[in-house]
Design an enzyme around this catalytic site. Structure first.
Site, short mmCIF file in Angstrom:
data_model
loop_
_atom_site.label_atom_id
_atom_site.label_comp_id
_atom_site.label_asym_id
_atom_site.label_seq_id
_atom_site.Cartn_x
_atom_site.Cartn_y
_atom_site.Cartn_z
N HIS A 153 0.83 -1.21 0.00
CA HIS A 153 0.00 0.00 0.00
C HIS A 153 0.87 1.26 0.00
O HIS A 153 0.61 2.20 -0.76
CB HIS A 153 -0.91 0.02 1.23
CG HIS A 153 -2.17 -0.77 1.08
ND1 HIS A 153 -2.18 -2.13 0.96
CD2 HIS A 153 -3.48 -0.36 1.02
CE1 HIS A 153 -3.43 -2.55 0.85
NE2 HIS A 153 -4.23 -1.50 0.87
N HIS A 202 0.85 -3.80 8.94
CA HIS A 202 2.29 -3.68 8.70
C HIS A 202 2.99 -3.09 9.91
O HIS A 202 2.38 -2.39 10.72
CB HIS A 202 2.56 -2.75 7.50
CG HIS A 202 2.30 -3.38 6.17
ND1 HIS A 202 3.13 -4.34 5.63
CD2 HIS A 202 1.30 -3.19 5.28
CE1 HIS A 202 2.65 -4.70 4.45
NE2 HIS A 202 1.54 -4.02 4.22
#
Length: 237
Positions: A153, A202
């Protein structure tokens, strides 16, 4: 002899800093950006794989955000993250590509069509090379089976908004528009990166590496296509 060498060196530096030359300022800036961002990515990768201090900080940050998640921020971050998934990015890229085609910015369109898919492929390759597992929680906000380092992302948003900012900074003559564009696109990248850490998808170092990776790749793509444009335009003069 020394005077001739010095004059050649001066001419070389002037050529590298010339804004109009085929291998001038744009190539110098692109190479500098590539080296800096590449070095940052390399340091992050080395520290993460070597389980240095940053991995401890990663865990602390991840667990802090998970423990302090609240509504409506969680829903907002889920929305930000969803918009920048593969499908969302495809829509954003298609919209920007249509705009480039409409205003006849063919080299920017080429940069977009080259940088985004190849950047995504590079990110996948890096994930499988490093094979870092994602953060683990008893009650995760999101669950993903893919690898964590570097963040896809963060990488995709950096390429997209970085390309958009580069175009607008060059295409718009007013300094306040350029400044606003640079700030706005930077904030969008940071927002996407933050959403991934906040949601526990993450670690912090994953998103930092994703941004560094894409800055380096974007520098390669834009510099290469800018050089191609200058070379072709030079042939038609």
């Amino acid at each position: 002899m020394e005077h001739q060498i010095f004059n050649k060196f001066v001419r070389f530096i002037e050529a590298r800093l010339s804004p109009s030359g085929e291998f001038g300022l744009h190539l110098t800036l692109g190479l500098a950006l590539l080296l800096v961002s590449g070095a940052i990515f390399g340091d992050l990768a080395e520290d993460v794989m070597g389980k240095e201090a940053i991995t401890v900080l990663d865990l602390q940050v991840a667990h802090w955000f998970h423990a302090h998640a609240f509504e409506p921020l969680t829903s907002f971050m889920l929305g930000v993250s969803w918009v920048h998934t593969g499908y969302g990015m495809a829509v954003l890229v298609a919209a920007l590509g249509w705009y480039f085609w409409r205003v006849k910015a063919r080299y920017w369109l080429l940069a977009l069509l080259v940088a985004v898919p190849t950047g995504a492929a590079l990110n996948v390759a890096l994930k499988y090379y490093f094979q870092r597992t994602r953060p683990v929680f008893d009650d995760p906000l999101v669950t993903l089976a893919t690898y964590s380092f570097p963040s896809g992302h963060a990488a995709a948003s950096t390429v997209f908004y970085g390309l958009l900012a580069s175009y607008l900074v060059i295409a718009r003559p007013h300094w306040h528009v350029r400044l606003g564009t640079a700030v706005g696109c930077s904030l969008m990248v940071l927002l996407v990166a933050f959403s991934r850490v906040y949601l526990g998808a993450h670690f912090m170092s994953d998103v930092l590496a994703g941004m560094a990776e894409s800055v380096a790749w974007l520098a390669v793509c834009i510099t290469a296509i800018s050089t191609l444009r200058r070379r072709r335009e030079g042939r038609t003069v």
